[in-house]
Design a protein around this motif. Structure first.
Motif, short mmCIF file in Angstrom:
data_model
loop_
_atom_site.label_atom_id
_atom_site.label_comp_id
_atom_site.label_asym_id
_atom_site.label_seq_id
_atom_site.Cartn_x
_atom_site.Cartn_y
_atom_site.Cartn_z
N MET A 1 -48.29 -85.01 38.55
CA MET A 1 -47.00 -85.96 38.88
C MET A 1 -45.87 -85.92 37.92
O MET A 1 -46.01 -86.15 37.28
CB MET A 1 -47.19 -87.34 39.67
N SER A 2 -44.44 -85.52 37.86
CA SER A 2 -43.20 -85.08 37.33
C SER A 2 -43.25 -86.72 37.35
O SER A 2 -42.87 -86.84 38.01
CB SER A 2 -42.29 -84.29 37.84
N ARG A 3 -42.73 -86.60 35.63
CA ARG A 3 -42.21 -88.04 35.31
C ARG A 3 -40.45 -88.02 35.96
O ARG A 3 -39.87 -87.69 35.51
CB ARG A 3 -41.63 -87.99 33.45
N ILE A 4 -40.14 -88.80 36.94
CA ILE A 4 -38.69 -89.19 37.43
C ILE A 4 -37.37 -89.72 36.51
O ILE A 4 -37.87 -91.07 35.51
CB ILE A 4 -39.07 -89.62 38.54
N PRO A 5 -36.64 -89.58 36.28
CA PRO A 5 -35.63 -90.73 35.02
C PRO A 5 -35.34 -91.90 35.82
O PRO A 5 -35.30 -91.76 36.71
CB PRO A 5 -35.13 -89.49 34.74
N ARG A 6 -35.04 -92.67 34.73
CA ARG A 6 -34.24 -93.73 35.12
C ARG A 6 -33.15 -94.32 35.15
O ARG A 6 -31.98 -94.32 36.09
CB ARG A 6 -34.98 -94.93 34.10
N THR A 7 -32.05 -93.64 33.91
CA THR A 7 -30.90 -93.49 34.53
C THR A 7 -30.27 -92.84 35.81
O THR A 7 -30.98 -91.57 36.37
CB THR A 7 -30.24 -93.18 32.91
N LYS B 1 -27.70 -90.81 35.48
CA LYS B 1 -27.13 -89.37 35.26
C LYS B 1 -28.55 -88.28 35.23
O LYS B 1 -28.40 -87.27 35.39
CB LYS B 1 -26.81 -89.36 34.35
N GLU B 2 -29.68 -88.72 35.32
CA GLU B 2 -31.05 -88.52 34.16
C GLU B 2 -31.32 -87.61 35.39
O GLU B 2 -31.77 -87.41 36.11
CB GLU B 2 -32.39 -88.87 33.56
N LYS B 3 -31.74 -89.32 36.16
CA LYS B 3 -32.37 -88.64 38.29
C LYS B 3 -31.23 -87.52 38.80
O LYS B 3 -32.28 -86.58 39.10
CB LYS B 3 -32.44 -89.56 38.69
N ARG B 4 -29.72 -87.45 38.74
CA ARG B 4 -29.50 -86.40 38.71
C ARG B 4 -29.55 -85.34 38.66
O ARG B 4 -29.65 -84.12 39.83
CB ARG B 4 -27.80 -86.80 39.17
N LEU C 1 -31.04 -82.29 40.98
CA LEU C 1 -30.44 -81.39 41.13
C LEU C 1 -30.88 -80.06 40.33
O LEU C 1 -30.29 -79.43 41.38
CB LEU C 1 -28.98 -81.28 40.32
N SER C 2 -31.53 -79.85 39.32
CA SER C 2 -32.80 -78.79 38.79
C SER C 2 -34.01 -78.12 40.11
O SER C 2 -33.96 -77.61 40.20
CB SER C 2 -33.30 -79.42 37.81
N HIS C 3 -34.07 -79.05 40.87
CA HIS C 3 -35.16 -78.61 41.46
C HIS C 3 -35.10 -78.01 42.93
O HIS C 3 -35.39 -77.61 43.41
CB HIS C 3 -36.39 -80.23 42.53
N TRP D 1 -31.44 -85.87 48.36
CA TRP D 1 -30.40 -86.23 47.20
C TRP D 1 -30.23 -83.82 47.64
O TRP D 1 -29.18 -84.07 47.59
CB TRP D 1 -31.29 -85.19 45.88
N GLN D 2 -30.74 -83.42 48.05
CA GLN D 2 -30.04 -82.42 49.15
C GLN D 2 -28.82 -82.59 49.73
O GLN D 2 -28.12 -82.27 50.06
CB GLN D 2 -31.08 -81.75 50.00
N GLY D 3 -28.46 -84.26 50.76
CA GLY D 3 -28.08 -85.12 51.26
C GLY D 3 -27.03 -85.17 50.74
O GLY D 3 -25.52 -84.77 51.15
#
Length: 136
Positions: free
Chosen positions: A1-7, A9-12, A16-18, A46-48
């Motif tokens: 499973m991919s590591r999901i960032p915390r902040t 800005k990092e999450k966005r 967005l890259s995915h 995130w798409q919505g």
């Protein structure tokens, strides 16, 4: 499973890259999410989120390369009007002939046929293609 960032800005940046990788993959959202080990519901969220945030000018996706095949079509020369002939038996419906002034004819994967004149409006064509490629 991919590591999901915390902040935020990092999450966005992460999502967005995915989203971009998913659009380029040609896979359904669920298949892409399964393949890379992320939540398809989060990807859809995130798409919505990005769709609602984007301005109308941003709504047009960047162009993607798609496979096409080119076929030559030879059109008959126009002839003089002839005498009316006897009505023939009804035949199977066929595709309408390509118009003589058509610049090109585009047939989508779903079989929709679009004849594009040599003096077409590129903005209208972009809008049409975006609508045809949009998920149902």
């Amino acid at each position: 499973m991919s590591r999901i960032p915390r902040t935020f800005k990092e999450k966005r940046r992460f999502w967005l890259s995915h989203l971009e990788a998913w659009r380029d993959s040609g896979l359904s959202m669920a298949a892409y999410a399964r393949q890379v080990g992320i939540s398809s519901k989060s990807l859809g969220y995130w798409q919505g989120k990005e769709r609602h945030k984007a301005s109308p000018a941003d709504a047009i996706q960047r162009p993607r390369l798609v496979p096409v095949s080119v076929a030559a079509v030879t059109l008959p020369e126009p002839s003089e009007p002839s005498e009316p002939s006897e009505p023939s038996e009804p035949s199977e419906p066929s595709e309408p002939p390509a118009r003589r002034d058509a610049g090109l004819c585009l047939v989508t994967r779903q079989g929709q046929r679009i004849e594009i004149q040599t003096d077409f409006d590129s903005v209208t064509l972009q809008r049409l293609l975006a609508m045809l490629e949009a998920p149902a």
